[in-house]
Motif scaffolding. Structure first.
Motif, mmCIF file in Angstrom:
data_model
loop_
_atom_site.group_PDB
_atom_site.id
_atom_site.type_symbol
_atom_site.label_atom_id
_atom_site.label_comp_id
_atom_site.label_asym_id
_atom_site.label_seq_id
_atom_site.Cartn_x
_atom_site.Cartn_y
_atom_site.Cartn_z
ATOM 1 N N CYS A 24 -9.568 1.660 -3.845
ATOM 2 C CA CYS A 24 -8.190 2.144 -3.756
ATOM 3 C C CYS A 24 -8.191 3.628 -4.101
ATOM 4 C CB CYS A 24 -7.282 1.380 -4.712
ATOM 5 S SG CYS A 24 -5.619 2.092 -4.836
ATOM 6 N N VAL A 25 -7.885 4.457 -3.110
ATOM 7 C CA VAL A 25 -7.738 5.896 -3.344
ATOM 8 C C VAL A 25 -6.263 6.144 -3.672
ATOM 9 C CG1 VAL A 25 -7.961 8.191 -2.359
ATOM 10 C CG2 VAL A 25 -9.635 6.411 -1.771
ATOM 11 N N GLU B 183 -11.006 13.235 -0.721
ATOM 12 C CA GLU B 183 -10.488 11.867 -0.802
ATOM 13 C C GLU B 183 -10.868 11.038 0.429
ATOM 14 O OE1 GLU B 183 -6.419 12.755 -1.385
ATOM 15 O OE2 GLU B 183 -5.955 13.025 0.746
ATOM 16 N N THR B 184 -10.940 11.688 1.589
ATOM 17 C CA THR B 184 -11.331 10.945 2.787
ATOM 18 C C THR B 184 -12.850 10.760 2.856
ATOM 19 O OG1 THR B 184 -11.152 13.012 4.046
ATOM 20 C CG2 THR B 184 -9.294 11.501 4.138
ATOM 21 N N PHE C 137 -5.371 3.429 0.866
ATOM 22 C CA PHE C 137 -4.786 4.660 0.345
ATOM 23 C C PHE C 137 -3.335 4.382 -0.026
ATOM 24 C CE2 PHE C 137 -8.515 6.508 1.991
ATOM 25 C CZ PHE C 137 -8.597 7.845 1.637
ATOM 26 N N MET D 204 -0.009 12.139 1.683
ATOM 27 C CA MET D 204 -0.420 10.979 2.469
ATOM 28 C C MET D 204 -0.528 11.320 3.953
ATOM 29 S SD MET D 204 -1.304 8.082 1.114
ATOM 30 C CE MET D 204 -1.090 7.054 2.561
ATOM 31 N N ALA E 242 -3.837 13.017 4.351
ATOM 32 C CA ALA E 242 -4.913 12.038 4.181
ATOM 33 C C ALA E 242 -5.103 11.229 5.456
ATOM 34 C CB ALA E 242 -4.601 11.109 3.010
ATOM 35 N N ILE F 147 -3.572 1.355 5.056
ATOM 36 C CA ILE F 147 -2.420 2.056 4.490
ATOM 37 C C ILE F 147 -1.235 1.094 4.582
ATOM 38 C CG2 ILE F 147 -0.860 4.028 4.695
ATOM 39 C CD1 ILE F 147 -3.180 5.624 5.882
#
Length: 494
Positions: free
Chosen positions: A74-75, A86-87, A99, A121, A124, A137
């Protein structure tokens, strides 16, 4: 069920370096506290080594969650988030990733305490697409700590199915029966999904079965079956053979699963099975499915795959049924009309010879297979499990490879009605809203076979996300559309 993965989600908070790191630290702590209060700590791990702001942090976080046994990720964007790091975290993590992001907390703290994760978001998702990285997502990915805790909990069955597929071996015994072309499909998509397959002949299985003659474990296995069947044990004389067959399959699994952790079976059951083995395998198939090892009939490999996915999502027994026959007019008039909101076209009967587990039948009898006994001696058709399927919510679904090797799936939620079927086999009266249109414009139009997997409960939301994650195109992910929403092939003037 020991044939399913246990999911442990590593929660990694990320932060863009021009935002206060404390936002991500405090919001991660609040998220973990909210999850723990509602769901406990068994399924999550809070990564404490760093807040990911850079590629170096990303590597440190990856090492930590791997070391602590996490198989899902879980980011969590506590603020805007570093779109590259993050990716990359999701890219290099070997498992399903989701995410989510933090909502703002108070109108009194929108200067130093504003995180802008709602905006982050978007970046992302764009970066995930650039890198061809799969990630889940949720429908509402930005929320309070309590809301994000719920989103993580909803991710668990999705992650369980994806992790399970990555370590699944399907063992088949074939070839498929003659005239069952509909259950035959290219296996290339299994490899694309990361699933291994071991294809064997039924002669291999017969040889293994014969080697279990006189196995000292047979009496104990017979006793198990007697206790399970109770008064429904109509053919006790066949139990030793069924016990021998069950031990054969269980031993085969242990000897052949290789480096894989999870197993499902696509089995053969006719036309030569009965005459050579001296029984039908339906009851044994139902028992293995009850252990979390789905067994499909008629060497239906994608039916078996579908069953395994449903077992992962529901953590419960599933079954595989024919979308079999219509409900007679007089049965509908007497038992359904006026008592339920379904039209006649919403109803049908789901049936199979006897592979549905005892726990999913209102009552059961282990006896002979009536259809096969029409052309064979009754004594070689013993071993089927008959009874009406328990009433309640169900999800009818299937993942399928088309003849030209494309993934396709359908999901339809409905229920089994508390209506006596007055028939034979493992059977129930099913009701699915707008089933008639779904039958014509999805099942027929899209060339689905007659077998469908059944999960006992409404699991459409999780199944839909699993199928999307593993690569089923949205246009080939079908469901029973509500009245007034036309299918592409539906005649608007009909």
């Amino acid at each position: 069920m020991n044939n399913l993965p246990q999911v442990k989600i590593g929660i990694v908070a990320v932060s863009r370096d021009c935002f206060p790191e404390s936002l991500s630290v405090n919001r991660r702590k609040a998220l973990v506290a909210a999850y723990t209060e509602k769901y406990g700590t068994d399924a999550i791990y809070e990564c404490p080594v760093c807040i990911v702001e850079s590629e170096i942090h990303m590597v440190q976080a990856l090492e930590d969650i791997r070391k602590n046994g996490c198989n899902a990720l879980c980011v969590y964007l506590g603020n805007f988030g570093p779109e590259i790091s993050e990716t990359l975290l999701a890219k290099h993590f070997d498992g399903p990733a989701m995410f989510i992001a933090a909502a703002e907390e108070s109108q009194n703290d929108l200067v130093g305490g504003r995180g802008d994760a709602y905006c982050g978001m978007l970046n992302a998702s764009y970066n995930l697409k650039l890198r061809n990285v799969k990630a889940y997502i949720p429908e509402n990915p930005v929320g309070t700590a309590a809301e994000c805790a719920d989103r993580i909990h909803e991710f668990i069955p999705i992650a369980r199915a994806i992790v399970g597929l990555s370590d699944l071996k399907i063992i088949s015994f074939g070839p498929r029966p003659l005239n069952f072309l509909a259950c035959n499909a290219p296996i290339k998509q299994l490899y694309n999904l990361g699933v291994e397959i071991e294809e064997n002949s039924e002669l291999d299985l017969f040889e293994a079965f014969k080697k279990h003659d006189g196995d000292e474990r047979i009496p104990a296995k017979v006793k198990e079956m007697e206790e399970e069947l109770g008064t429904g044990n109509r053919k006790p004389e066949v139990l030793p053979k069924l016990a021998q067959y069950e031990l054969t399959l269980l031993d085969w699994i242990e000897a052949h699963k290789g480096y894989r952790k999870y197993v499902a079976i696509a089995g053969k059951c006719w036309p030569a099975f009965q005459t050579q083995f001296g029984f039908v395998p339906c009851y044994v198939n139902s028992r293995l499915t009850g252990m979390g090892i789905p067994v499909s009939c008629e060497v239906d490999i994608y039916g078996c795959l579908s069953e395994f996915i449903g077992t992962c999502v529901s953590e419960d027994i599933v079954t595989l049924l024919d979308i079999n026959n219509t409900v007679p007019d007089d049965m509908y008039d007497e038992a359904i009309q006026g008592k339920f909101t379904y039209t006649h076209n919403d109803t049908f009967m789901g049936f199979h010879c006897g592979n549905t587990n005892t726990k999913k039948l209102s009552s059961c009898s282990m006896k002979y297979q009536m259809i096969m006994a029409r052309t064979l001696p009754e004594e070689v058709t013993q071993g089927t499990l008959e009874g009406d399927i328990i009433p309640g919510d169900i999800t009818f679904y299937r993942l399928q490879s088309t003849a030209d090797n494309k993934l396709r799936a359908y999901i339809a939620q409905g229920e089994v009605l508390p209506v006596a079927t007055k028939s034979f086999g493992g059977i129930g009266v099913f009701a699915i809203p707008e089933m008639g249109r779904f039958y014509r414009h999805v099942l027929i139009e899209k060339n689905y076979p007659h077998h469908g997997a059944v999960a006992f409960g409404h699991f459409g939301k999780a199944l839909y996300e699993v199928f999307k994650y593993i690569g089923v195109p949205v246009e080939d992910l079908n469901y029973n559309q509500p009245k007034g929403v036309l299918y592409p092939t539906e005649n608007p003037f009909a």
